[in-house]
Write an enzyme that holds these catalytic residues in place. Structure first.
Site, PDB file in Angstrom:
ATOM      1  N   GLN A  14       0.825  -1.216   0.000  1.00 44.67           N
ATOM      2  CA  GLN A  14       0.000   0.000   0.000  1.00 44.67           C
ATOM      3  C   GLN A  14       0.853   1.257   0.000  1.00 44.67           C
ATOM      4  OE1 GLN A  14      -2.103   0.978   3.609  1.00 44.67           O
ATOM      5  NE2 GLN A  14      -3.376   2.499   2.584  1.00 44.67           N
ATOM      6  N   ASP A  51      13.093 -11.544  -1.813  1.00 47.86           N
ATOM      7  CA  ASP A  51      12.580 -11.964  -0.516  1.00 47.86           C
ATOM      8  C   ASP A  51      13.482 -11.318   0.527  1.00 47.86           C
ATOM      9  OD1 ASP A  51      11.828 -13.151   1.817  1.00 47.86           O
ATOM     10  OD2 ASP A  51      11.788 -15.195   1.045  1.00 47.86           O
ATOM     11  N   TYR A 141       2.389  -8.067  15.775  1.00 51.52           N
ATOM     12  CA  TYR A 141       2.859  -6.962  14.926  1.00 51.52           C
ATOM     13  C   TYR A 141       3.429  -5.834  15.787  1.00 51.52           C
ATOM     14  CZ  TYR A 141       2.210  -2.946  11.721  1.00 51.52           C
ATOM     15  OH  TYR A 141       2.374  -1.812  10.960  1.00 51.52           O
TER      16      TYR A 141
HETATM   17  P1  NAD Z   1       1.454  -3.944   2.727  1.00 49.96           P
HETATM   18  O1  NAD Z   1       1.009  -5.163   3.437  1.00 49.96           O
HETATM   19  O2  NAD Z   1       0.493  -3.247   1.847  1.00 49.96           O
HETATM   20  O3  NAD Z   1       2.732  -4.272   1.859  1.00 49.96           O
HETATM   21  C1  NAD Z   1       3.786  -5.049   2.349  1.00 49.96           C
HETATM   22  C2  NAD Z   1       4.564  -5.551   1.164  1.00 49.96           C
HETATM   23  O4  NAD Z   1       5.621  -6.351   1.676  1.00 49.96           O
HETATM   24  C3  NAD Z   1       3.749  -6.418   0.215  1.00 49.96           C
HETATM   25  O5  NAD Z   1       3.852  -5.946  -1.117  1.00 49.96           O
HETATM   26  C4  NAD Z   1       4.360  -7.805   0.363  1.00 49.96           C
HETATM   27  O6  NAD Z   1       4.391  -8.528  -0.848  1.00 49.96           O
HETATM   28  C5  NAD Z   1       5.760  -7.453   0.818  1.00 49.96           C
HETATM   29  N1  NAD Z   1       6.411  -8.538   1.542  1.00 49.96           N
HETATM   30  C6  NAD Z   1       5.921  -9.348   2.502  1.00 49.96           C
HETATM   31  N2  NAD Z   1       6.842 -10.231   2.902  1.00 49.96           N
HETATM   32  C7  NAD Z   1       7.950  -9.974   2.185  1.00 49.96           C
HETATM   33  C8  NAD Z   1       9.255 -10.536   2.141  1.00 49.96           C
HETATM   34  N3  NAD Z   1       9.590 -11.583   2.912  1.00 49.96           N
HETATM   35  N4  NAD Z   1      10.155 -10.014   1.297  1.00 49.96           N
HETATM   36  C9  NAD Z   1       9.823  -8.983   0.492  1.00 49.96           C
HETATM   37  N5  NAD Z   1       8.608  -8.387   0.481  1.00 49.96           N
HETATM   38  C10 NAD Z   1       7.692  -8.888   1.317  1.00 49.96           C
HETATM   39  O7  NAD Z   1       2.034  -2.958   3.835  1.00 49.96           O
HETATM   40  P2  NAD Z   1       2.030  -1.363   3.834  1.00 49.96           P
HETATM   41  O8  NAD Z   1       0.725  -0.926   4.368  1.00 49.96           O
HETATM   42  O9  NAD Z   1       2.495  -0.825   2.550  1.00 49.96           O
HETATM   43  O10 NAD Z   1       3.097  -1.083   4.987  1.00 49.96           O
HETATM   44  C11 NAD Z   1       4.456  -0.821   4.703  1.00 49.96           C
HETATM   45  C12 NAD Z   1       5.183  -0.647   6.018  1.00 49.96           C
HETATM   46  O11 NAD Z   1       4.594   0.427   6.739  1.00 49.96           O
HETATM   47  C13 NAD Z   1       5.107  -1.869   6.925  1.00 49.96           C
HETATM   48  O12 NAD Z   1       6.335  -2.020   7.592  1.00 49.96           O
HETATM   49  C14 NAD Z   1       4.037  -1.522   7.905  1.00 49.96           C
HETATM   50  O13 NAD Z   1       4.225  -2.143   9.146  1.00 49.96           O
HETATM   51  C15 NAD Z   1       4.207  -0.021   8.017  1.00 49.96           C
HETATM   52  N6  NAD Z   1       2.965   0.638   8.436  1.00 49.96           N
HETATM   53  C16 NAD Z   1       1.886   0.686   7.599  1.00 49.96           C
HETATM   54  C17 NAD Z   1       0.713   1.315   8.013  1.00 49.96           C
HETATM   55  C18 NAD Z   1      -0.492   1.421   7.131  1.00 49.96           C
HETATM   56  O14 NAD Z   1      -1.525   1.919   7.563  1.00 49.96           O
HETATM   57  N7  NAD Z   1      -0.414   0.987   5.885  1.00 49.96           N
HETATM   58  C19 NAD Z   1       0.662   1.880   9.301  1.00 49.96           C
HETATM   59  C20 NAD Z   1       1.767   1.753  10.137  1.00 49.96           C
HETATM   60  C21 NAD Z   1       2.922   1.159   9.685  1.00 49.96           C
HETATM   61  N1  SER Z   2      -2.418   0.257   9.561  1.00 48.74           N
HETATM   62  C1  SER Z   2      -1.625  -0.628  10.342  1.00 48.74           C
HETATM   63  C2  SER Z   2      -2.416  -1.800  10.797  1.00 48.74           C
HETATM   64  O1  SER Z   2      -3.592  -1.634  10.980  1.00 48.74           O
HETATM   65  C3  SER Z   2      -1.072   0.097  11.534  1.00 48.74           C
HETATM   66  O2  SER Z   2       0.240  -0.238  11.690  1.00 48.74           O
HETATM   67  O3  SER Z   2      -1.860  -2.850  10.994  1.00 48.74           O
END
Ligand code: NAD
Ligand code: SER
Length: 310
Positions: A14, A51, A141
């Protein structure tokens, strides 16, 4: 100064989808290598299947592309993680260690590591949760993010590796779909609204959570990473806030522009996760240290989301 060359893990997710484009605009498309577990398809710049659990493959890409910065986004998020806690822990921690160790061994200058409001638990203040607060998370998490923040701090203090981190709230954007979090409803709801469908929310009407619109999240990330190192006084992770709202409030914001929109509530296991998180966040340290200021409130975000999704 050496040209910045950036590798992003989890670039197909995302946030990664949007951050990749922003970094390519800032540093040049050819200087940003987008990687993910899956093939990212044709893009404006280079891509690779990686990966993040594979240290040799990561080191090979870092050396080949002369990478100077890693943005480590790959992770398992809160709701998906609860379905298989040990698997989520393994991915979140082992990938982080690979990134930190590879950065240290290859001379990468900066690492970005996103943390989350999930680091807080019920013992933390519910409103305006302070920067330095008790951290007893209730999800695997959240536990992995607390550990990750501490390792970020450790690698900076012990090895001088310039690791920087933000505790993102729930991120909302129109460009990409969320990947298994507790705040995902706040993206899905807009898709239902533009399709004219009733939305069933997996959280109760009055569950307030901190949220941030994607353009603000991307700008915060770039501003943090470009700030002078001496300004970065928090080496674990910065609290970051934009807005806070409940499902009922976001529905009301949508109904101002889509009067027929309807929401109903069917809380599931994600309710307990949300109940353990803050309702609002104090991000004054980020504001003081590197000038953070969000631009979008709930109604401004709703207008922009609906405009783009239509
Ligand atoms: P997401 O789940 O949309 O995307 C994660 C991506 O990581 C996916 O494309 C997946 O294919 C990839 N992935 C998973 N395992 C993998 C591996 N072993 N090797 C390589 N790629 C791998 O997550 P996001 O929402 O884009 O979040 C990105 C980061 O931001 C994360 O660390 C998440 O914890 C952090 N975060 C996101 C939010 C949110 O609201 N989206 C909030 C707080 C923190
Ligand atoms: N948007 C994220 C979740 O709900 C917060 O880290 O997991």
């Amino acid at each position: 100064m050496k040209q910045s060359r950036i590798l992003i893990t989890g670039a197909g997710g995302q946030i990664g989808t949007v951050l990749t484009d922003a970094l390519r605009q800032a540093f040049g498309a050819d200087n940003v290598l987008a990687t993910d577990l899956r093939d990212l398809g044709p893009q404006a710049g280079p891509t690779a299947i990686l990966d993040a659990l594979n240290p040799e493959a990561l080191a090979e890409l870092v050396n080949k592309w002369e990478i100077t910065q890693i943005y480590h986004l790959a992770a398992i998020l809160s709701a998906t993680g609860e379905k298989n806690p040990l698997w989520a822990w393994d991915i979140n921690m082992r990938s982080l260690f690979n990134v930190l160790e590879t950065a240290r061994a290859t001379g990468v200058q900066k690492v970005y590591y996103p943390s989350s409001i999930a680091v807080f638990g019920r013992e933390a203040a519910k409103f305006d949760t302070p920067q330095f607060e008790v951290l007893i998370p209730e999800t695997v998490y959240g536990i992995s993010k607390v550990a990750g923040e501490n390792w970020a701090n450790y690698y900076f203090r012990r090895y001088g590796l310039d690791v920087r981190s933000l505790r993102y709230p729930g991120i909302i954007g129109y460009q990409s779909l969320p990947g298994g979090g507790t705040t995902d409803y706040a993206v899905d709801i807009y898709h239902y609204a533009v399709r004219g469908e009733t939305f069933t929310c997996f959280l109760s009407a009055d569950t307030a959570l901190p949220m941030l619109y994607m353009p603000d999240a991307i700008r915060a990330t770039l501003e943090l990473m470009e700030a002078p190192a001496e300004n970065i006084r928090v080496r674990s992770s910065y609290n970051l806030a934009g807005m806070s709202f409940t499902p009922a409030e976001i529905a009301a914001s949508i109904q101002k522009q889509v009067p027929d929109f309807r929401i109903q509530y069917a809380p599931d296991f994600r309710q307990a996760i949300a109940d353990s998180w803050p309702a609002s966040i104090d991000d004054s340290a980020a504001r003081q240290d590197w000038g953070w200021k969000p631009m979008y409130d709930l109604d401004a975000m709703t207008t922009d989301m609906l405009t783009h999704l239509r």
